[in-house]
Write a protein that holds these residues in place. Sequence first.
Motif, PDB file in Angstrom:
ATOM      1  N   ARG A 539      31.844   8.143  19.991  1.00 31.03           N
ATOM      2  CA  ARG A 539      33.253   7.594  20.475  1.00 31.03           C
ATOM      3  C   ARG A 539      34.106   9.003  20.919  1.00 31.03           C
ATOM      4  NH1 ARG A 539      34.627   2.466  17.031  1.00 31.03           N
ATOM      5  NH2 ARG A 539      33.614   0.996  18.257  1.00 31.03           N
ATOM      6  N   GLY A 540      34.681   8.625  21.890  1.00 31.83           N
ATOM      7  CA  GLY A 540      35.496   9.748  22.538  1.00 31.83           C
ATOM      8  C   GLY A 540      34.784  10.784  22.908  1.00 31.83           C
ATOM      9  N   PHE A 541      33.485  10.718  22.860  1.00 35.05           N
ATOM     10  CA  PHE A 541      32.685  12.076  23.263  1.00 35.05           C
ATOM     11  C   PHE A 541      32.914  13.213  22.129  1.00 35.05           C
ATOM     12  CE2 PHE A 541      30.916  15.546  25.735  1.00 35.05           C
ATOM     13  CZ  PHE A 541      29.553  15.166  26.189  1.00 35.05           C
ATOM     14  N   SER A 542      32.591  12.743  20.786  1.00 32.33           N
ATOM     15  CA  SER A 542      33.270  13.809  19.851  1.00 32.33           C
ATOM     16  C   SER A 542      32.259  14.785  19.660  1.00 32.33           C
ATOM     17  CB  SER A 542      32.950  12.833  18.642  1.00 32.33           C
ATOM     18  OG  SER A 542      31.532  12.450  18.403  1.00 32.33           O
ATOM     19  N   ALA A 543      31.346  15.331  20.488  1.00 31.05           N
ATOM     20  CA  ALA A 543      30.684  16.481  20.496  1.00 31.05           C
ATOM     21  C   ALA A 543      29.868  16.558  21.948  1.00 31.05           C
ATOM     22  CB  ALA A 543      29.574  16.615  19.590  1.00 31.05           C
ATOM     23  N   HIS A 562      33.542  -4.755  25.092  1.00 31.51           N
ATOM     24  CA  HIS A 562      34.375  -5.124  24.110  1.00 31.51           C
ATOM     25  C   HIS A 562      34.507  -3.804  23.269  1.00 31.51           C
ATOM     26  CE1 HIS A 562      33.789  -9.384  24.644  1.00 31.51           C
ATOM     27  NE2 HIS A 562      32.276  -9.254  24.828  1.00 31.51           N
ATOM     28  N   ASP A 563      33.970  -2.680  23.467  1.00 31.47           N
ATOM     29  CA  ASP A 563      34.024  -1.528  22.651  1.00 31.47           C
ATOM     30  C   ASP A 563      35.531  -1.291  22.500  1.00 31.47           C
ATOM     31  OD1 ASP A 563      34.076   0.927  21.327  1.00 31.47           O
ATOM     32  OD2 ASP A 563      31.734   1.362  22.201  1.00 31.47           O
ATOM     33  N   SER A 564      36.043  -1.102  21.077  1.00 28.71           N
ATOM     34  CA  SER A 564      37.405  -0.650  20.970  1.00 28.71           C
ATOM     35  C   SER A 564      37.821   0.768  21.521  1.00 28.71           C
ATOM     36  CB  SER A 564      37.833  -0.861  19.627  1.00 28.71           C
ATOM     37  OG  SER A 564      37.052   0.173  18.608  1.00 28.71           O
ATOM     38  N   ASP A 565      36.947   1.544  21.784  1.00 30.67           N
ATOM     39  CA  ASP A 565      36.976   3.057  22.179  1.00 30.67           C
ATOM     40  C   ASP A 565      37.165   2.908  23.662  1.00 30.67           C
ATOM     41  OD1 ASP A 565      36.824   5.815  21.124  1.00 30.67           O
ATOM     42  OD2 ASP A 565      35.320   5.873  22.914  1.00 30.67           O
ATOM     43  N   ASP A 566      37.977   3.409  24.256  1.00 35.30           N
ATOM     44  CA  ASP A 566      38.212   3.287  25.774  1.00 35.30           C
ATOM     45  C   ASP A 566      37.250   4.132  26.341  1.00 35.30           C
ATOM     46  OD1 ASP A 566      40.544   1.873  25.802  1.00 35.30           O
ATOM     47  OD2 ASP A 566      41.804   3.666  26.272  1.00 35.30           O
TER      48      ASP A 566
END
Length: 878
Positions: A539-543, A562-566
């Motif tokens: 999520r959020g491209f964390s790495a 549906h993902d809550s992460d944009d």
Amino acid sequence: MQQTPKTTYLSDYQPTDYRVDSIDLHFDLHETKTIVKSKLSIQKLDNSPKTPPLKLNGEELLLKSVSLNGKQLSSTQYALSDESLIIPEVPESFELAIETEINPKANTALTGLYLSGGNFCTQCEAQGFRRITYMLDRPDVMARYTTTLVADKAQYPVLLANGHLRESGELGANRHWAKWADPFPKPTYLFALVAGDLARIEDQFITQSGRQVTLQIYVQSHNIDKCQHAMQSLKKAMRWDEDVYGREYDLDIYMIVAVDDFNMGAMENKGLNIFNSEYVLAKPETATDSDYEDIEGVIAHEYFHNWSGNRVTCRDWFQLSLKEGFTVFRDQEFSADMTSRGVKRIQDVNILRTHQFREDASPMAHPVRPESYIEIDNFYTLTVYEKGAEVVRMLHHLLGAENFRKGTDCYFERHDGQAVTTEHFVKALEDANQIDLSQFRLWYSQAGTPELEISRTYNEAAKSYTLTVKQSTPGQDQNKPFHIPLAIGLLDKQGQDMPLQLQGESAAIKGTRVLHIRAAAQDFTFQNLNEQPIPSLLRGFSAPVKVKMDLSDEERCFLMMHDSDDFNRWDAGQQLAVKIMTQLVEDVHQNRALQVADAFIEAYQEILNNDTLDKALATQAISLPSESYLGSFMEPIDPVAIHQVRRFMRQTIAQRLRDLFLKVYHRLADEGRGEYRIDQTSISLRSLKNLCLSYLMELNDEDIIKSCYRQFLDSNNMTDVMAALQPLANTDCAEREAALAHFYQQWKHEPLVVDKWLAIQANSRLPGTLDQVKRLTQHEAFDIKNPNKVRALIGAFAHNNHAQFHENSGIGYAFLTDMILQIDPMNSQISSCLVEAYTLWRKYDVQRQALLKQQLEKIADAPRLSKNVYEIVSKSLG
Ligand code: B3K
Ligand code: ZN
């Protein structure tokens, strides 16, 4: 190249034997013959009884005289070469006075002192100062500077240098002078001067401690109406750095000068930034929304360097990411706060995944802290900048905002006024938070893009769910496992985030949680899950990694909705598009009919129909992955088939959703009518409206071409004009020629707008584009000595127009090689950027490989090749 150039190694780093406490510079400025007098106050370092020879760097200089403690040295008392001045016998503490002559007018490399638009300016990073005078030209030698400029009063009424203006006056023969002093010790690379006929706008900023700072932006007088946005951006950046990092500006004046001839974006010289005019000048008629955003970002980036780079600088050039990675992270976060956080993250990741991953897969791959270089200018790379920023972002995630701030406070306080390493940065974060980042440090020393292969099992009886994560770095077999923060969520059938409770934990976390991947293979078992979840990974491209997982198309569609992460909602759509499009390329190769699944088009339809969605995010969601990004999923890369497939997809989407695109386009066009505004709502509206137009233009429909042409003619802003001109330039129609001719007539006196005109033609997908690019190299609008023009025309063609550049016969390559060989003797920083178009040659089919290799060999054989190009060519062939 006469001899094989020397490689510099990080492991060979040695501190200098001498320090330079102060440097007093005097410039008698003349176009072809500038006399530079420098007085250095030098002290021996350490306590060794002997005084080693003093070796100063210098290139392209004519030495007039050297005096030591007031006594002129004879030529037997020093040794002079093309690259250095060595004085074998010196005392422990002394004053050295050097006089050199330089020719700014002949300086086409645009490093050192040169002329742009008839004005004098400098560019010293990384090693330009040695083209001004002899000096220990390295970042760990920090001195206090005073600079006196003498020049013709009528031609160069404005005289600027770092720091504060101390004195100025008139001289005979129509000349005048100004003396500037910079109270902060700095390395040579932050030195700057400007002398010219410039107009300025001025403003004030009151710092958090109540000091008043004068802000000035200098431009050629006809550009004075295009500076307001840059000034507003500067003030926002100054406030933001106080609010978020507690960093205050330290001089009484901050100056920005815009020049038209510049090798890169801008330069953070202490108190006197010099900018490519592209990143300063904007008004609605000449600049697009993305120009406005880029200006805000670059102004902020250079301003933030005042702390992350200038007050705390780099010990050596291997530490470049210490200032660049950190400062890019800072500017990304600033822009996220000023614009849309979700869209900013998508844009940044797009750049990283498309261009930095490509670099990691090429023979130029290197760690964020490289271990060796031939030419340091080749290492101002996406890896050092963008991946470096991702490494800092991971640290920010690992520590949390508050502890990260504790760490940066410690870093700035501990190392203020010093030249340090990335190790000092990590150590400060560790010490401020009592944590152990040993394994994390590998991100600085190991090259390559790590890959995570993730598999899953749901145990219905136990209600447990296991993710098995394996990490490796393709192409870098020696790598040890990285410490990778993997942010994840698990979605239930309704699309809600499920509570996450790892085995052995007593409570669950709702929403996103970060898994710490440290081993080559690791299992994570979640408990109390009543149904099999759909995983939302990274999520959020964390790495900065690639994730491989066997998600089904249905699961990706579900995440897309549906993902809550944009970010992951967008990325699910990208992954699905990549999968469909790589399959279509295969279909092209097998001569199968092409088609697009209904579900994909319906997802686009749903997004377009959803009025409640943020328009900027909706625009990203219905944009297909770029041709370069698609290429990274294929070996061998087939640029022609990729282009054909992407076009087919766009046409199919446009045909199927034609009425909807028309409805949204007209609705947004009506809504957006009126005065141009540069706020988030208006920018988002224009972006979605113009994306609809670009899809519609795939239909080659006369009415649509007409309304596109109307938008071109009637718009009051460059965003809408360009959005109409671009698809017209890709369409074989009468309006195309009319629009291009009209545009040039209207804007031929605005160099930055002419750059857009060149680039749009170089990017055209119509046949005959190469011939047009060749013709344009002879056009009055083109200037081979101007980097912006070369980037707009040749750079755009070689780096963006893949299908035509890689055209089967190789004529695109022959053209590029010809340009590289012409440009290299004039400006090796620009020729080396063009050579980058060849570095991935091994990823293409055998015919293209042979053609590309021939080009590299032809360049390698050229006489007097620059070190820059030599390094890239030899590493590519090696
Ligand atoms: N520090 C400069 C880049 C200098 C490049 C020299 N080849 C701009 C920046 O990153 O802020
Ligand atoms: Zn920078």
